[in-house]
Design an enzyme around this catalytic site. Structure first.
Site, PDB file in Angstrom:
ATOM      1  N   HIS A 560     -32.551  -5.496  10.807  1.00  0.00           N
ATOM      2  CA  HIS A 560     -32.753  -6.941  10.939  1.00  0.00           C
ATOM      3  C   HIS A 560     -32.369  -7.634   9.628  1.00  0.00           C
ATOM      4  O   HIS A 560     -32.992  -8.617   9.241  1.00  0.00           O
ATOM      5  CB  HIS A 560     -34.212  -7.254  11.279  1.00  0.00           C
ATOM      6  CG  HIS A 560     -34.587  -6.940  12.703  1.00  0.00           C
ATOM      7  ND1 HIS A 560     -35.797  -7.275  13.247  1.00  0.00           N
ATOM      8  CD2 HIS A 560     -33.883  -6.343  13.693  1.00  0.00           C
ATOM      9  CE1 HIS A 560     -35.837  -6.872  14.517  1.00  0.00           C
ATOM     10  NE2 HIS A 560     -34.684  -6.302  14.808  1.00  0.00           N
ATOM     11  N   HIS A 603     -37.281 -10.804  16.808  1.00  0.00           N
ATOM     12  CA  HIS A 603     -36.023 -10.097  16.534  1.00  0.00           C
ATOM     13  C   HIS A 603     -34.952 -11.160  16.351  1.00  0.00           C
ATOM     14  O   HIS A 603     -35.122 -12.294  16.749  1.00  0.00           O
ATOM     15  CB  HIS A 603     -35.719  -9.144  17.680  1.00  0.00           C
ATOM     16  CG  HIS A 603     -36.738  -8.036  17.806  1.00  0.00           C
ATOM     17  ND1 HIS A 603     -36.412  -6.718  17.853  1.00  0.00           N
ATOM     18  CD2 HIS A 603     -38.095  -8.091  17.875  1.00  0.00           C
ATOM     19  CE1 HIS A 603     -37.524  -5.981  17.947  1.00  0.00           C
ATOM     20  NE2 HIS A 603     -38.552  -6.804  17.964  1.00  0.00           N
TER      21      HIS A 603
HETATM   22  C1  LIG Z   1     -29.449  -0.794  15.979  1.00  0.00           C
HETATM   23  C2  LIG Z   1     -29.807  -2.247  16.039  1.00  0.00           C
HETATM   24  C3  LIG Z   1     -30.815  -2.668  16.903  1.00  0.00           C
HETATM   25  C4  LIG Z   1     -31.151  -4.020  16.948  1.00  0.00           C
HETATM   26  N1  LIG Z   1     -32.041  -4.442  17.888  1.00  0.00           N
HETATM   27  C5  LIG Z   1     -32.244  -5.759  18.071  1.00  0.00           C
HETATM   28  C6  LIG Z   1     -32.985  -6.223  19.166  1.00  0.00           C
HETATM   29  O1  LIG Z   1     -33.488  -5.444  19.975  1.00  0.00           O
HETATM   30  N2  LIG Z   1     -33.134  -7.564  19.321  1.00  0.00           N
HETATM   31  C7  LIG Z   1     -32.578  -8.452  18.448  1.00  0.00           C
HETATM   32  O2  LIG Z   1     -32.746  -9.653  18.635  1.00  0.00           O
HETATM   33  N3  LIG Z   1     -31.878  -8.029  17.385  1.00  0.00           N
HETATM   34  C8  LIG Z   1     -31.658  -6.710  17.198  1.00  0.00           C
HETATM   35  N4  LIG Z   1     -30.877  -6.279  16.177  1.00  0.00           N
HETATM   36  C9  LIG Z   1     -30.358  -7.248  15.200  1.00  0.00           C
HETATM   37  C10 LIG Z   1     -29.290  -8.159  15.778  1.00  0.00           C
HETATM   38  O3  LIG Z   1     -28.556  -7.531  16.793  1.00  0.00           O
HETATM   39  C11 LIG Z   1     -28.350  -8.633  14.662  1.00  0.00           C
HETATM   40  O4  LIG Z   1     -29.125  -9.171  13.615  1.00  0.00           O
HETATM   41  C12 LIG Z   1     -27.392  -9.702  15.163  1.00  0.00           C
HETATM   42  O5  LIG Z   1     -26.697  -9.268  16.302  1.00  0.00           O
HETATM   43  C13 LIG Z   1     -26.421 -10.096  14.055  1.00  0.00           C
HETATM   44  O6  LIG Z   1     -25.590 -11.134  14.509  1.00  0.00           O
HETATM   45  P1  LIG Z   1     -24.469 -11.751  13.564  1.00  0.00           P
HETATM   46  O7  LIG Z   1     -23.786 -12.797  14.338  1.00  0.00           O
HETATM   47  O8  LIG Z   1     -25.095 -12.109  12.271  1.00  0.00           O
HETATM   48  O9  LIG Z   1     -23.497 -10.547  13.246  1.00  0.00           O
HETATM   49  P2  LIG Z   1     -22.740  -9.552  14.250  1.00  0.00           P
HETATM   50  O10 LIG Z   1     -23.205  -9.704  15.642  1.00  0.00           O
HETATM   51  O11 LIG Z   1     -22.837  -8.204  13.643  1.00  0.00           O
HETATM   52  O12 LIG Z   1     -21.248 -10.076  14.210  1.00  0.00           O
HETATM   53  C14 LIG Z   1     -20.392  -9.887  13.126  1.00  0.00           C
HETATM   54  C15 LIG Z   1     -18.999  -9.626  13.661  1.00  0.00           C
HETATM   55  O13 LIG Z   1     -18.070  -9.767  12.599  1.00  0.00           O
HETATM   56  C16 LIG Z   1     -17.142  -8.710  12.647  1.00  0.00           C
HETATM   57  N5  LIG Z   1     -16.612  -8.548  11.290  1.00  0.00           N
HETATM   58  C17 LIG Z   1     -17.120  -7.847  10.257  1.00  0.00           C
HETATM   59  N6  LIG Z   1     -16.337  -7.951   9.175  1.00  0.00           N
HETATM   60  C18 LIG Z   1     -15.305  -8.768   9.531  1.00  0.00           C
HETATM   61  C19 LIG Z   1     -14.178  -9.256   8.847  1.00  0.00           C
HETATM   62  N7  LIG Z   1     -13.935  -8.939   7.570  1.00  0.00           N
HETATM   63  N8  LIG Z   1     -13.319 -10.067   9.523  1.00  0.00           N
HETATM   64  C20 LIG Z   1     -13.557 -10.422  10.812  1.00  0.00           C
HETATM   65  N9  LIG Z   1     -14.627  -9.971  11.494  1.00  0.00           N
HETATM   66  C21 LIG Z   1     -15.488  -9.157  10.864  1.00  0.00           C
HETATM   67  C22 LIG Z   1     -17.942  -7.531  13.155  1.00  0.00           C
HETATM   68  O14 LIG Z   1     -17.109  -6.509  13.681  1.00  0.00           O
HETATM   69  C23 LIG Z   1     -18.820  -8.203  14.197  1.00  0.00           C
HETATM   70  O15 LIG Z   1     -18.208  -8.246  15.454  1.00  0.00           O
HETATM   71  C24 LIG Z   1     -30.509  -4.943  16.092  1.00  0.00           C
HETATM   72  C25 LIG Z   1     -29.491  -4.511  15.239  1.00  0.00           C
HETATM   73  C26 LIG Z   1     -29.127  -3.184  15.231  1.00  0.00           C
HETATM   74  C27 LIG Z   1     -27.999  -2.728  14.339  1.00  0.00           C
END
Ligand SMILES: Cc1cc2nc3c(=O)[nH]c(=O)nc-3n(C[C@H](O)[C@H](O)[C@H](O)COP(=O)(O)OP(=O)(O)OC[C@H]3O[C@@H](n4cnc5c(N)ncnc54)[C@H](O)[C@@H]3O)c2cc1C
Length: 628
Positions: A560, A603
């Protein structure tokens, strides 16, 4: 736009937040949007779609983490399931995929696998699908930190706008599902509800009665701003289709054929700046928003295709970084935005001195307890038991100890702030950090937000808990690794349990979980402690040192992580302003978990979807202001 190589908006990362932005901005057919994402279309990957497949894709090509025996030599990193299918070139690039924390001093110096999704849909395609928002006071704290407009009341309509809640069936209700219609959206893109595989039977009632005996109330619906109590949580699932509803399914595939929305596979390396001040300079910010610097203007981004080609693409209006809490700070640093010491150590030019980039990383250690079931047929294979209790500091410590823990914590804040400041070379001052930690102290000990989550899982023949402290005072960091192409790797340092109150809260939560499994009526069907075992952690009153050894030796990341490009005033170490613009830039925003300034209960995705919905409104309102 793909022909002209220029777009109004470029979004780096097709993840949880990035796809909300892409969807909403491209609703206007005359607005062109490009999304750049290193991962691919995983719609037909059963490890993604199957709600029972949580953890199965770890270490495969859709995870930024691959299996490691050790961090050196890097080539010992082999993608378990993928290796036989990898080309020579992919094998050569494999070290670039390796994500793990650096050794964690307070977790027995272990390096821990750190997973994130790498696909269209980002981490929402591999996560646990739990849909729990936050305590209202935690969102209000964003405004109290200096972000007007970011309160629970103002964010709440966006939670509803993102959501299409499926009310539980009669059987699901019997098994513990419950909801308050006032807290849920009906017509948003994201399907939430209870999974088709929800455990049938009386286990929920048994758990509820046990928590009741321990003084923890049942919470009919934890998504209305009060998380405390025991509840069955909803999930991001399409119940009737029986599939995970990830960000791509919710926000992207239905609009993927919009002619003004393109998605290309590639990894954004850096923002490209306009040296002559034109480009997007038309979008002037109000003078009072100018923070004193000459503001730099992004002309576009440079990205690398899967075959290694470097391409520059131009943004006519804005660049939006949505690469997640681990990789957004890397893009900023590679673009010259961050702590000058770190940027110059990489031989990169400094564009904006912004020392909060990559700092303020807040993550939680996940701690396990597992027991045998004395009634093994309680839970059949393939059943999901989405049950958890959220507890406040008062619940954990009781009235006698609470005041003592609160005052000891308060007295320690100056020393912890100095320690955290020293770790970033005092670029973010100890006074600034103390202000933030005081606000956090107030949330925990005056506003009584929840500080521990105890999941109560049940699987065939076993019961157990995954539990974690929700609001650690520890602060870690994420930065570019030392050099060259490896720079695309992050150095992930969560600093788990860096300060002692985090361990105190973790142990107190662990003790409550142990009591839960040994209290009637739950105890009637719970057998031996099989992890970590009776010898390591006796059921009856284990010593503090035994608990600490269990946690240090076995805790894993809770995944998280947030806060590495925090929305806060610049002098507090903030990276973006309340409109999510990166300080010192005219047209670069961050919209993902990096901008959340303080950890939340619940979460992250529920709040991220709402936050990104609101961010898209902010961006669109700027666009209108510019048009006028
Ligand atoms: C194992 C696990 C279990 C979890 N369980 C839960 C849960 O049950 N419920 C919940 O609410 N949250 C959960 N979380 C947390 C939650 O899923 C994340 O905090 C959230 O999805 C993050 O969203 P984001 O938009 O910040 O990043 P992300 O969804 O990670 O999106 C980032 C994107 O950017 C891309 N990227 C990376 N670097 C680059 C680059 N240089 N150029 C272009 N693109 C790039 C990545 O490939 C990815 O697709 C969990 C996380 C994990 C890992």
């Amino acid at each position: 736009s793909s022909k002209t190589g220029q777009y109004d908006y470029i979004v780096a990362g097709a993840g949880t937040a990035g796809l909300v932005i892409a969807h909403r901005l491209s609703t206007n057919p005359s607005t062109t949007v490009l999304v750049i994402e290193p991962g691919a279309d995983e719609r037909s990957n059963p490890n993604v779609t199957d709600p029972l497949a949580f953890t199965v894709p770890f270490g495969t090509h859709i995870d930024w983490q691959c299996t490691i025996a050790s961090l050196s030599p890097p080539l010992s990193c082999i993608l378990r399931a993928e290796a036989p299918r990898m080309t020579q070139r992919e094998v050569a690039l494999t070290p670039l995929l390796l994500d793990a924390t650096i050794p964690q001093t307070h977790l027995a110096s272990r390096s821990l696998e750190y997973h994130q999704g790498k696909a269209i849909g980002g981490t929402s395609i591999i996560n646990g699908m739990t849909y729990v928002r936050a305590d209202a006071a935690e969102i209000d704290a964003w405004a109290a930190l200096g972000n007007p407009g970011w309160t629970w009341r103002e964010l709440f309509p966006y939670y509803l706008r993102s959501e299409a809640f499926t009310p539980p069936s009669a059987a699901q209700t019997t098994a513990g599902a419950s909801w308050d219609p006032a807290y849920h959206g009906e017509a948003g893109p994201l399907r939430t509800g209870y999974p088709y595989e929800m455990l049938n039977g009386t286990l929920f009632e048994r758990m509820r009665a046990t928590w009741d005996a321990l003084g923890q109330p049942w919470n009919r619906d934890p998504n209305g701003g009060g998380v405390r109590g025991f509840a069955a949580w909803p999930m991001t699932v399409d119940r009737d289709a029986d599939v995970r509803d990830d960000a791509a399914r919710a926000y992207y595939w239905d609009v993927a054929d919009r002619t003004n929305l393109d998605l290309v596979q590639g990894t954004v390396e850096r923002v490209v700046w306009d040296s002559d001040g034109c480009g997007a300079a038309t979008r002037k910010r109000k003078p009072e928003e100018n923070d004193g610097d000459a503001m730099v203007v992004a002309r576009g981004v440079e990205y690398v295709t899967p075959s290694g080609e470097k391409i520059t693409v131009r943004a006519k209006k804005e660049v939006i970084l949505s690469a997640g809490a681990i990789r957004t700070p890397l893009i900023l640093e590679q673009s010259g935005i961050g702590n000058p010491d770190i940027i110059s150590a990489h031989g990169l030019p400094i564009v904006v001195d912004l020392p909060g980039v990559g700092e303020n990383f807040q993550e939680q250690p996940n701690i396990a307890l597992v027991y045998n079931s004395t009634k093994p047929d309680t839970v059949p294979a393939g059943a999901i038991s989405p049950y958890a209790a959220f507890l406040s500091a008062g619940d954990l410590f009781g009235p006698e100890q609470l005041a003592d823990v609160a005052s000891r914590t308060l007295a320690s804040l100056p020393a912890w702030s100095a320690q955290i400041a020293a770790a970033n070379g005092n670029r973010v001052s100890a006074q600034a950090l103390e202000r933030i930690l005081r606000l956090q102290h107030n949330l925990i000990f005056a506003k009584n937000v929840t500080v521990a989550e105890i999941i109560c899982f049940a699987r065939p023949g076993e019961f157990g808990s995954a539990l974690w402290p929700l609001l650690p005072f520890s602060r870690g960091s994420v930065h570019l690794s030392s050099k060259g192409a490896e720079g695309r790797n992050p150095v992930i340092d969560p600093q788990y349990l860096q300060v002692d109150v985090d361990m105190t809260i973790a142990v107190a939560a662990g003790r409550v979980a142990q009591r839960f499994w040994r209290t009637a009526p739950m105890n009637k069907i719970v057998g031996a402690n099989i992890f970590p075992g009776e010898e390591a952690l006796p059921d009856s009153n284990p010593a503090e040192a035994q608990w600490e050894a269990h946690i240090a030796g076995s805790a894993t990341p809770n995944h998280h992580g947030l806060g590495t490009a925090a929305m806060m005033p610049r002098d507090l170490g903030g990276v973006v302003d309340p409109e999510l613009c990166v300080y010192g830039t005219r047209n670069v925003r961050v919209v993902d978990a990096s901008i959340i300034p303080l950890q939340i209960s619940g979460h992250l995705t529920a709040t991220l979807y709402a936050l990104a919905e609101r961010a898209s409104d902010i961006i669109i309102s700027w666009e209108r202001a510019t048009e006028v």
